[in-house]
Motif scaffolding. Structure first.
Motif, PDB file in Angstrom:
ATOM      1  N   ARG A 198      -1.816 -20.767  -4.628  1.00 24.88           N
ATOM      2  CA  ARG A 198      -1.522 -19.944  -3.093  1.00 24.88           C
ATOM      3  C   ARG A 198      -0.182 -18.989  -3.623  1.00 24.88           C
ATOM      4  O   ARG A 198       0.113 -18.000  -3.042  1.00 24.88           O
ATOM      5  N   VAL A 199       1.159 -20.574  -3.834  1.00 22.71           N
ATOM      6  CA  VAL A 199       2.514 -19.922  -4.011  1.00 22.71           C
ATOM      7  C   VAL A 199       1.959 -19.148  -5.645  1.00 22.71           C
ATOM      8  O   VAL A 199       3.290 -17.245  -5.740  1.00 22.71           O
ATOM      9  N   ILE A 200       1.568 -19.154  -6.230  1.00 20.79           N
ATOM     10  CA  ILE A 200       1.767 -18.183  -8.266  1.00 20.79           C
ATOM     11  C   ILE A 200       1.147 -17.598  -7.670  1.00 20.79           C
ATOM     12  O   ILE A 200       1.798 -15.953  -8.023  1.00 20.79           O
ATOM     13  N   ALA A 201       0.067 -17.367  -6.138  1.00 24.08           N
ATOM     14  CA  ALA A 201      -0.565 -15.913  -6.042  1.00 24.08           C
ATOM     15  C   ALA A 201       0.341 -14.735  -5.181  1.00 24.08           C
ATOM     16  O   ALA A 201       0.198 -13.334  -6.136  1.00 24.08           O
ATOM     17  N   ILE A 202       0.968 -15.656  -3.744  1.00 22.21           N
ATOM     18  CA  ILE A 202       2.144 -14.297  -3.670  1.00 22.21           C
ATOM     19  C   ILE A 202       3.086 -13.882  -3.780  1.00 22.21           C
ATOM     20  O   ILE A 202       3.541 -12.986  -4.583  1.00 22.21           O
ATOM     21  N   ILE A 203       3.389 -14.652  -5.622  1.00 24.68           N
ATOM     22  CA  ILE A 203       4.848 -14.758  -6.135  1.00 24.68           C
ATOM     23  C   ILE A 203       4.163 -13.307  -7.283  1.00 24.68           C
ATOM     24  O   ILE A 203       4.621 -12.292  -7.310  1.00 24.68           O
ATOM     25  N   VAL A 204       2.672 -13.142  -7.471  1.00 29.20           N
ATOM     26  CA  VAL A 204       2.158 -12.571  -8.588  1.00 29.20           C
ATOM     27  C   VAL A 204       2.171 -11.096  -7.980  1.00 29.20           C
ATOM     28  O   VAL A 204       2.531  -9.920  -8.279  1.00 29.20           O
ATOM     29  N   PHE A 205       1.674 -10.899  -6.703  1.00 28.90           N
ATOM     30  CA  PHE A 205       1.753 -10.279  -5.411  1.00 28.90           C
ATOM     31  C   PHE A 205       2.404  -8.959  -5.518  1.00 28.90           C
ATOM     32  O   PHE A 205       3.211  -8.013  -4.434  1.00 28.90           O
ATOM     33  N   MET A 206       4.064 -10.034  -4.999  1.00 25.77           N
ATOM     34  CA  MET A 206       5.287  -9.924  -4.601  1.00 25.77           C
ATOM     35  C   MET A 206       5.568  -8.672  -5.899  1.00 25.77           C
ATOM     36  O   MET A 206       6.675  -7.513  -5.933  1.00 25.77           O
ATOM     37  N   LEU A 207       5.120  -9.425  -7.188  1.00 25.17           N
ATOM     38  CA  LEU A 207       6.126  -8.939  -8.654  1.00 25.17           C
ATOM     39  C   LEU A 207       5.367  -7.322  -8.738  1.00 25.17           C
ATOM     40  O   LEU A 207       6.167  -6.309  -9.216  1.00 25.17           O
ATOM     41  N   LEU A 208       4.402  -7.453  -8.493  1.00 25.96           N
ATOM     42  CA  LEU A 208       3.253  -5.862  -8.291  1.00 25.96           C
ATOM     43  C   LEU A 208       3.793  -5.189  -7.465  1.00 25.96           C
ATOM     44  O   LEU A 208       3.677  -4.162  -8.156  1.00 25.96           O
ATOM     45  N   THR A 209       3.997  -5.302  -6.055  1.00 27.55           N
ATOM     46  CA  THR A 209       4.217  -4.284  -5.262  1.00 27.55           C
ATOM     47  C   THR A 209       5.572  -3.991  -4.851  1.00 27.55           C
ATOM     48  O   THR A 209       6.262  -2.858  -4.249  1.00 27.55           O
ATOM     49  N   ALA A 210       6.223  -5.385  -4.374  1.00 24.83           N
ATOM     50  CA  ALA A 210       8.078  -4.702  -4.210  1.00 24.83           C
ATOM     51  C   ALA A 210       8.364  -3.657  -5.352  1.00 24.83           C
ATOM     52  O   ALA A 210       8.825  -2.522  -4.709  1.00 24.83           O
ATOM     53  N   PRO A 211       8.045  -3.389  -6.839  1.00 20.46           N
ATOM     54  CA  PRO A 211       8.369  -2.421  -7.258  1.00 20.46           C
ATOM     55  C   PRO A 211       8.122  -1.405  -6.747  1.00 20.46           C
ATOM     56  O   PRO A 211       8.883   0.108  -6.698  1.00 20.46           O
ATOM     57  N   VAL A 212       6.973  -0.500  -6.610  1.00 19.07           N
ATOM     58  CA  VAL A 212       5.844   0.059  -6.455  1.00 19.07           C
ATOM     59  C   VAL A 212       6.316   0.738  -4.920  1.00 19.07           C
ATOM     60  O   VAL A 212       6.913   1.478  -4.565  1.00 19.07           O
ATOM     61  N   GLY A 213       6.370  -0.414  -3.783  1.00 13.49           N
ATOM     62  CA  GLY A 213       6.793   0.155  -2.314  1.00 13.49           C
ATOM     63  C   GLY A 213       8.411   0.927  -2.756  1.00 13.49           C
ATOM     64  O   GLY A 213       8.896   1.317  -1.896  1.00 13.49           O
ATOM     65  N   ALA A 214       9.153   0.549  -3.863  1.00 12.36           N
ATOM     66  CA  ALA A 214      10.795   0.692  -4.080  1.00 12.36           C
ATOM     67  C   ALA A 214      10.739   1.533  -4.391  1.00 12.36           C
ATOM     68  O   ALA A 214      11.409   3.322  -3.519  1.00 12.36           O
ATOM     69  N   HIS A 215      10.116   2.498  -5.080  1.00  9.20           N
ATOM     70  CA  HIS A 215       9.490   3.753  -6.082  1.00  9.20           C
ATOM     71  C   HIS A 215       9.209   4.616  -4.758  1.00  9.20           C
ATOM     72  O   HIS A 215       9.561   5.854  -4.731  1.00  9.20           O
TER      73      HIS A 215
END
Length: 118
Positions: A64-81
């Protein structure tokens, strides 16, 4: 040994989150604040989560931790953009000492389409 690894990961994560908080206060405009906080906070949260996953040493929690980290790495830059692009469209000014605005004159304000160099 695992306690030392957890302490190191959690401390580094807290340090990066602290740097993100300092970046919010110190950076002069919205665009630089977005850049600093997205990178530092994502890394900080990832390190803290990784430390928690190692601490509990359960494969289900670690997955679950790895899934959350991957999700954050994928969504944070898109949201910032998306936030940066919306800010640019609405006319949020860049810092007065910014030297280059690479998007100036390339956006059609009505259709919001980016024109190429040609």
């Amino acid at each position: 040994m695992t306690e030392i690894i957890v302490i190191i990961l959690s401390s580094l994560g807290a340090l990066f989150i602290l740097l993100a908080a300092v970046g919010i206060v110190k950076m002069p405009d919205l665009y630089l604040r977005i850049s600093v906080t997205t990178k530092a906070a994502t890394l900080g949260i990832g390190l803290i989560l990784l430390g928690a996953g190692i601490y509990f040493s359960d494969s289900a929690i670690l997955a679950r931790v790895i899934a959350i980290i991957v999700f954050m790495l994928l969504t944070a830059p898109v949201g910032a953009h998306m936030i940066g692009r919306a800010s640019y469209f609405t006319g949020v000014k860049m810092w007065k000492n910014s030297k280059i605005d690479e998007l100036e004159g390339k956006y059609d304000t009505k259709s919001h389409k980016l024109r190429s160099e040609d």
